[in-house]
Design a protein around this motif. Structure first.
Motif, PDB file in Angstrom:
ATOM      1  N   TYR A 217       0.863  -1.182   0.000  1.00  0.00           N
ATOM      2  CA  TYR A 217       0.000   0.000   0.000  1.00  0.00           C
ATOM      3  C   TYR A 217       0.901   1.234   0.000  1.00  0.00           C
ATOM      4  O   TYR A 217       1.751   1.383   0.878  1.00  0.00           O
ATOM      5  CB  TYR A 217      -0.893  -0.029   1.246  1.00  0.00           C
ATOM      6  CG  TYR A 217      -1.692   1.227   1.472  1.00  0.00           C
ATOM      7  CD1 TYR A 217      -2.388   1.839   0.431  1.00  0.00           C
ATOM      8  CD2 TYR A 217      -1.762   1.791   2.740  1.00  0.00           C
ATOM      9  CE1 TYR A 217      -3.119   2.998   0.646  1.00  0.00           C
ATOM     10  CE2 TYR A 217      -2.497   2.948   2.969  1.00  0.00           C
ATOM     11  CZ  TYR A 217      -3.163   3.545   1.918  1.00  0.00           C
ATOM     12  OH  TYR A 217      -3.881   4.687   2.141  1.00  0.00           O
ATOM     13  N   LYS A 218       0.725   2.095  -1.034  1.00  0.00           N
ATOM     14  CA  LYS A 218       1.577   3.280  -1.193  1.00  0.00           C
ATOM     15  C   LYS A 218       1.225   4.313  -0.133  1.00  0.00           C
ATOM     16  O   LYS A 218       0.252   5.048  -0.280  1.00  0.00           O
ATOM     17  CB  LYS A 218       1.322   3.900  -2.575  1.00  0.00           C
ATOM     18  CG  LYS A 218       2.332   3.503  -3.632  1.00  0.00           C
ATOM     19  CD  LYS A 218       1.961   4.107  -4.990  1.00  0.00           C
ATOM     20  CE  LYS A 218       2.239   5.583  -5.097  1.00  0.00           C
ATOM     21  NZ  LYS A 218       3.667   5.923  -5.099  1.00  0.00           N
TER      22      LYS A 218
ATOM     23  N   PHE B 217      -9.188  -5.411  -1.655  1.00  0.00           N
ATOM     24  CA  PHE B 217     -10.625  -5.348  -1.983  1.00  0.00           C
ATOM     25  C   PHE B 217     -11.404  -4.723  -0.825  1.00  0.00           C
ATOM     26  O   PHE B 217     -12.283  -3.886  -1.042  1.00  0.00           O
ATOM     27  CB  PHE B 217     -11.172  -6.735  -2.320  1.00  0.00           C
ATOM     28  CG  PHE B 217     -10.414  -7.420  -3.444  1.00  0.00           C
ATOM     29  CD1 PHE B 217      -9.822  -6.668  -4.449  1.00  0.00           C
ATOM     30  CD2 PHE B 217     -10.301  -8.809  -3.490  1.00  0.00           C
ATOM     31  CE1 PHE B 217      -9.113  -7.290  -5.480  1.00  0.00           C
ATOM     32  CE2 PHE B 217      -9.598  -9.433  -4.516  1.00  0.00           C
ATOM     33  CZ  PHE B 217      -9.001  -8.671  -5.509  1.00  0.00           C
ATOM     34  N   ALA B 218     -11.058  -5.107   0.411  1.00  0.00           N
ATOM     35  CA  ALA B 218     -11.795  -4.593   1.572  1.00  0.00           C
ATOM     36  C   ALA B 218     -11.591  -3.090   1.731  1.00  0.00           C
ATOM     37  O   ALA B 218     -12.488  -2.369   2.176  1.00  0.00           O
ATOM     38  CB  ALA B 218     -11.361  -5.327   2.843  1.00  0.00           C
ATOM     39  N   MET B 219     -10.395  -2.603   1.382  1.00  0.00           N
ATOM     40  CA  MET B 219     -10.071  -1.175   1.527  1.00  0.00           C
ATOM     41  C   MET B 219     -10.373  -0.393   0.248  1.00  0.00           C
ATOM     42  O   MET B 219     -10.107   0.815   0.178  1.00  0.00           O
ATOM     43  CB  MET B 219      -8.583  -1.007   1.865  1.00  0.00           C
ATOM     44  CG  MET B 219      -8.174  -1.599   3.205  1.00  0.00           C
ATOM     45  SD  MET B 219      -8.906  -0.758   4.606  1.00  0.00           S
ATOM     46  CE  MET B 219      -8.150   0.856   4.463  1.00  0.00           C
ATOM     47  N   ASN B 220     -10.884  -1.093  -0.787  1.00  0.00           N
ATOM     48  CA  ASN B 220     -11.188  -0.446  -2.077  1.00  0.00           C
ATOM     49  C   ASN B 220      -9.980   0.240  -2.717  1.00  0.00           C
ATOM     50  O   ASN B 220     -10.119   1.278  -3.361  1.00  0.00           O
ATOM     51  CB  ASN B 220     -12.341   0.552  -1.932  1.00  0.00           C
ATOM     52  CG  ASN B 220     -13.623  -0.123  -1.505  1.00  0.00           C
ATOM     53  OD1 ASN B 220     -14.031  -1.126  -2.101  1.00  0.00           O
ATOM     54  ND2 ASN B 220     -14.228   0.379  -0.447  1.00  0.00           N
ATOM     55  N   PHE B 221      -8.781  -0.347  -2.539  1.00  0.00           N
ATOM     56  CA  PHE B 221      -7.611   0.177  -3.262  1.00  0.00           C
ATOM     57  C   PHE B 221      -7.749  -0.142  -4.748  1.00  0.00           C
ATOM     58  O   PHE B 221      -7.282   0.592  -5.605  1.00  0.00           O
ATOM     59  CB  PHE B 221      -6.313  -0.435  -2.719  1.00  0.00           C
ATOM     60  CG  PHE B 221      -6.017  -0.115  -1.276  1.00  0.00           C
ATOM     61  CD1 PHE B 221      -6.441   1.088  -0.713  1.00  0.00           C
ATOM     62  CD2 PHE B 221      -5.301  -0.998  -0.487  1.00  0.00           C
ATOM     63  CE1 PHE B 221      -6.158   1.393   0.617  1.00  0.00           C
ATOM     64  CE2 PHE B 221      -5.010  -0.706   0.841  1.00  0.00           C
ATOM     65  CZ  PHE B 221      -5.440   0.480   1.394  1.00  0.00           C
ATOM     66  N   ALA B 222      -8.354  -1.273  -5.065  1.00  0.00           N
ATOM     67  CA  ALA B 222      -8.655  -1.662  -6.448  1.00  0.00           C
ATOM     68  C   ALA B 222      -9.782  -2.685  -6.382  1.00  0.00           C
ATOM     69  O   ALA B 222      -9.966  -3.352  -5.358  1.00  0.00           O
ATOM     70  CB  ALA B 222      -7.434  -2.278  -7.118  1.00  0.00           C
TER      71      ALA B 222
END
Ligand code: TMP
Ligand code: ASP
Length: 235
Positions: free
Chosen positions: A122-123, A138-143
């Motif tokens: 995670y950047k 997916f849970a954090m909606n990064f993509a």
């Protein structure tokens, strides 16, 4: 195309807006950092090498079906690119053990992996770019799952194309980091850079390190290593 306002200054590059809202200009610096900015220095000429090498490889990747942000090289250090929203992930691909993988798994550097390994971070500089897996992403909606499967597919294809190409020039692609972005029309494209800052590149005969590990580990000959890679690929 001219630079207008500066949008962002990172550790190795500045990004400027242009009169076209869908295009940016990237300007590569000679500044080098390691260990999340803890170690700082200058690698003379690095900006030129990284700019020209990135553009050369991005064009090779485009020819091989990988969409990229590349538009046009403007000067030694400046390139016109598509404006993207960066997916907040560092996508790491590994072929040979080295660096943090060797540390984490207690294996010496230089062991060929039986298949490529993909890792995600995670950047977030403040957090030190922590490693995450698909569940976090997916849970954090990064993509979304669709976006990540496209990203992973591109990353493996980049690995195939670049490994073969670099080997033709006597360079082993040990591992590397990619970043992807989304254009205004929602397309995922390869962004950022592909350079000795973001790849581990070893001479395929002698296994000499020709990348930023020379700076990270104080091995000396940093500028020479960057120039050697440049000479082999663009010389
Ligand atoms: P690592 O072994 O330190 O995890 O690095 C893996 C690859 O990612 C290596 O080729 C160097 C590259 N990399 C970056 O481009 N940026 C970074 O911030 C880090 C830590 C590694
Ligand atoms: N560029 C990164 C930093 O300064 C780390 C690295 O490439 O080793 O944090």
């Amino acid at each position: 195309m001219e630079k207008t306002v500066q949008l962002y200054e990172g550790k190795a590059k500045k990004v400027f807006a242009t009169s076209d809202e869908n295009l940016c200009i990237v300007d590569y610096k000679d500044d080098a950092t390691a260990f999340n900015g803890e170690k700082k220095g200058t690698i003379v000429g690095k900006g030129v090498v990284n700019n020209r090498m990135t553009n050369h490889l991005m064009q090779l990747l485009e020819k091989n079906g990988i969409p990229t942000h590349f538009v046009k090289e403007l000067s030694d250090r400046e390139t016109l690119v598509k404006k993207v929203k960066i997916v907040p992930l560092e996508v790491i691909v590994r072929n040979i053990t080295a660096g943090s993988l060797s540390k984490r798994l207690g294996v010496p550097e230089g062991v060929k992996l039986s298949r490529p390994v993909i890792e995600y971070s995670y950047k977030d500089d403040a957090l030190g770019d922590p490693m995450v897996n698909e569940y976090h992403i997916f849970a954090m909606n990064f993509a979304t799952p669709e976006e990540l499967s496209e990203i992973a597919g591109y990353a493996l294809k980049v690995n195939e194309v670049l490994s073969a190409y670099l080997l033709e020039h006597g360079i082993e692609l040990v591992d590397f980091k990619l970043e992807f972005g989304k254009t205004s029309d929602g397309k995922i494209v390869l962004a950022d850079e592909i350079s000795p800052d973001t790849c581990r590149l070893w001479d395929s005969e002698t296994h000499k390190k020709l990348d930023k590990d020379r700076f990270r580990r104080d091995l000396g000959g940093v500028e020479d290593a960057y120039l050697e890679v440049y000479r082999r690929l663009l010389g």
